[in-house]
Design an enzyme around this catalytic site. Structure first.
Site, PDB file in Angstrom:
ATOM      1  N   CYS A  84      26.913 -19.059   7.046  1.00 20.88           N
ATOM      2  CA  CYS A  84      25.143 -19.731   7.292  1.00 20.88           C
ATOM      3  C   CYS A  84      24.939 -17.704   6.794  1.00 20.88           C
ATOM      4  O   CYS A  84      23.516 -17.760   7.516  1.00 20.88           O
ATOM      5  CB  CYS A  84      24.708 -19.373   9.051  1.00 20.88           C
ATOM      6  SG  CYS A  84      26.096 -19.966  10.065  1.00 20.88           S
ATOM      7  N   PRO A 108      18.882 -17.089   5.169  1.00 17.66           N
ATOM      8  CA  PRO A 108      18.089 -16.954   3.447  1.00 17.66           C
ATOM      9  C   PRO A 108      18.491 -15.870   2.463  1.00 17.66           C
ATOM     10  O   PRO A 108      18.008 -15.570   1.405  1.00 17.66           O
ATOM     11  CB  PRO A 108      16.198 -16.463   3.581  1.00 17.66           C
ATOM     12  CG  PRO A 108      16.207 -15.291   5.167  1.00 17.66           C
ATOM     13  CD  PRO A 108      17.460 -16.035   5.746  1.00 17.66           C
ATOM     14  N   GLY A 109      19.641 -15.205   3.289  1.00 17.85           N
ATOM     15  CA  GLY A 109      20.308 -14.071   1.949  1.00 17.85           C
ATOM     16  C   GLY A 109      20.555 -13.039   2.090  1.00 17.85           C
ATOM     17  O   GLY A 109      20.442 -12.143   1.496  1.00 17.85           O
ATOM     18  N   GLY A 110      19.997 -12.362   3.131  1.00 16.58           N
ATOM     19  CA  GLY A 110      19.859 -10.690   2.991  1.00 16.58           C
ATOM     20  C   GLY A 110      21.274 -10.569   3.651  1.00 16.58           C
ATOM     21  O   GLY A 110      21.545  -9.563   2.466  1.00 16.58           O
ATOM     22  N   LYS A 111      22.020 -11.009   4.451  1.00 18.15           N
ATOM     23  CA  LYS A 111      23.397 -10.279   4.863  1.00 18.15           C
ATOM     24  C   LYS A 111      24.103 -10.853   3.826  1.00 18.15           C
ATOM     25  O   LYS A 111      24.813  -9.600   3.606  1.00 18.15           O
ATOM     26  CB  LYS A 111      23.976 -10.951   6.058  1.00 18.15           C
ATOM     27  CG  LYS A 111      22.866 -10.145   6.745  1.00 18.15           C
ATOM     28  CD  LYS A 111      23.254 -10.861   8.060  1.00 18.15           C
ATOM     29  CE  LYS A 111      22.692 -10.574   9.676  1.00 18.15           C
ATOM     30  NZ  LYS A 111      21.562 -11.043  10.084  1.00 18.15           N
ATOM     31  N   ASP A 114      26.806 -15.387  11.210  1.00 24.13           N
ATOM     32  CA  ASP A 114      25.857 -14.917  11.276  1.00 24.13           C
ATOM     33  C   ASP A 114      24.468 -15.836  11.923  1.00 24.13           C
ATOM     34  O   ASP A 114      24.283 -16.916  11.032  1.00 24.13           O
ATOM     35  CB  ASP A 114      24.491 -14.233  10.240  1.00 24.13           C
ATOM     36  CG  ASP A 114      23.918 -13.795  10.279  1.00 24.13           C
ATOM     37  OD1 ASP A 114      23.388 -13.557  11.787  1.00 24.13           O
ATOM     38  OD2 ASP A 114      22.816 -13.868   9.491  1.00 24.13           O
ATOM     39  N   CYS A 126      21.002 -12.556  16.367  1.00 24.70           N
ATOM     40  CA  CYS A 126      19.560 -11.683  16.657  1.00 24.70           C
ATOM     41  C   CYS A 126      18.798 -11.671  18.003  1.00 24.70           C
ATOM     42  O   CYS A 126      18.019 -12.523  17.938  1.00 24.70           O
ATOM     43  CB  CYS A 126      18.356 -11.913  14.870  1.00 24.70           C
ATOM     44  SG  CYS A 126      17.345 -10.550  15.364  1.00 24.70           S
TER      45      CYS A 126
END
Length: 442
Positions: free
Chosen positions: A259, A262-265, A325, A378
């Protein structure tokens, strides 16, 4: 009456509060857009940010104060007046603004957006607020839960969820306090693209114990390494869970971020693997197409797909490492997302818990023997954290918890006796992330 002459920073703050409350906008996405098209100075932009975010965050308390001086229930007041009172009361009670200026400047905005008669009403209410003692001393006579709801401006169900975990009203109060403090953004230096040394030379401050993390005093969208996509905005809690997940790495593994938007991890994992293990493979999946496009900006396009991840048959291979995530209530990031506390409901929680369960079940199908799932939310809500892990382990007897303590390279922060991780904003200066590593035996 003269022509309305609202101050640009207060008008912009009102516009943001209105768009968030009435049109479902996200403050952290919409505010940068509003600031980018304004001609305000940096100081005025900072004032706008403090006023808009603060008004949204403390909305519950502001509504309680306003209600003392209204001739009807707050919910029955015109929507524009509601939001105008919120930004006015925030200036009077929470900012270093002279009361007369807070009143008169908010009234100028009211004249423009709501007309003269509504502006007169706003003026009358704000004058009464500005003349009053707003120390809320009367709350000390109320039961603890009722006091915390008003004083720290959090819905009751969220406070109860925190209490279920912390089991101590004093600790809950410290967390609520931390959720209301504005926070400077954390930045991640993507391995092979930038470094802490470079980001520090540009004015950032390194974060102790984080190999690639810095804290930025300025605006991320104006920071050169972010503009050139060599670094990203990422809370240290999210950095920590990625680093813990990478602590399970051996050479040549196949990795999936299930998942990814928006792409941070995904970006941190992708750049770390690219930099350290040319034999590893990585795939990022994001079911919502516009969010998948955001992932493509920070991960090679051919390594990004857009499937419904609850259906394992959408994927053509199995994986050694899977990051789930999971979409969640986001109760761990309330300090960064000022409106989230008012948007989320118990009904959302029920729907998200079901989705999380489906994603974990799909990840199990896609996991190779000996493989590891990192389940991350989170949120500290027990239904989204330990409840999910217990449910998953009870239905998958060949899966077991991989204790974080067993990984020499993992962070020690937030590790619980059972080997899962729960961070807390008031203790770790991070989002309240939860993490469990689940290993397929055999």
């Amino acid at each position: 009456m003269g022509k309305p002459d609202p101050n640009p920073s207060r008008l912009t703050a009102y516009e943001l509060v209105c768009q968030v409350n009435r049109q479902g906008a996200y403050a952290n996405l919409r505010l940068p857009e509003l600031l980018a098209i304004s001609k305000m100075t940096q100081a005025d932009k900072a004032f706008t940010t403090e006023l808009a975010y603060g008004s949204l965050r403390m909305q519950g308390q502001h509504d309680y104060i306003a209600a003392k001086y209204l001739d009807r229930a707050f919910s029955e007041v015109d929507e524009k007046i509601q939001d105008l009172l919120r930004i006015g009361i925030h200036q009077i009670t929470q900012m270093r603004v002279a009361s007369h200026a807070a009143v008169s400047e908010t009234v100028e905005v009211a004249k423009l957006v709501a007309g003269e008669s509504k502006a007169s009403y706003v003026n009358a209410i704000l004058r009464r607020v500005s003349e009053a003692n707003n120390d809320l001393a009367e709350l000390s006579d109320k039961p603890v839960l009722e006091r915390l709801v008003i004083q720290y401006s959090h819905p009751e169900w969220i406070i109860l969820a925190f209490y279920d975990q912390l089991k101590d009203w004093q600790k809950v109060e410290e967390l609520l306090q931390a959720n209301n403090l504005p926070v400077k953004p954390d930045i991640i230096a993507w391995p092979g693209k930038s470094s802490i040394a470079e980001l520090s030379a540009l004015g950032a401050t390194s974060i102790e114990g984080f190999p690639n993390g810095v804290n930025l005093p300025g605006i991320p969208s104006e920071f050169e390494p972010i503009i050139t996509r060599r670094a990203g905005v990422q809370d240290r809690g999210s950095q920590l869970v990625v680093e813990n997940f990478l602590a399970t790495a051996t050479a040549g593994l196949s990795w999936l971020d299930m998942c990814a938007g928006p792409g941070g991890k995904a970006a941190y994992i992708f750049h770390s693997l690219t930099n350290s293990d040319s034999t590893a493979t990585f795939l990022a999946n994001e079911p919502i197409s516009h969010r998948a496009e955001l992932v493509k900006r920070v991960v090679n396009n051919q390594q990004v797909v857009s499937f419904d991840a609850t259906d394992a048959t959408n994927f053509s291979q199995t994986f050694d490492r899977i990051l789930v995530d999971a979409p969640c209530t986001g109760l761990g990031a309330l300090r960064r997302r000022p409106e989230a506390r008012w948007r989320r409901t118990i009904q959302d929680l029920k729907e998200l818990v079901l989705l999380q369960r489906q994603l974990l079940s799909s990840a199990y199908e896609l996991l190779k023997p000996g493989g590891v799932i990192a389940y991350v939310t989170c949120s500290p809500h027990l239904a989204e954290t330990k409840g999910q892990v217990l449910d998953f382990l009870s239905t998958h007897p060949d899966m077991q918890l991989l204790p974080m303590q067993s990984l020499p390279l993992a962070h020690k922060q937030g590790v619980l006796p059972d080997g899962t991780v729960q961070l807390w904003t008031h203790l770790d200066q991070s989002d309240a992330m939860f993490m469990a590593l689940l290993k397929k035996v055999g």
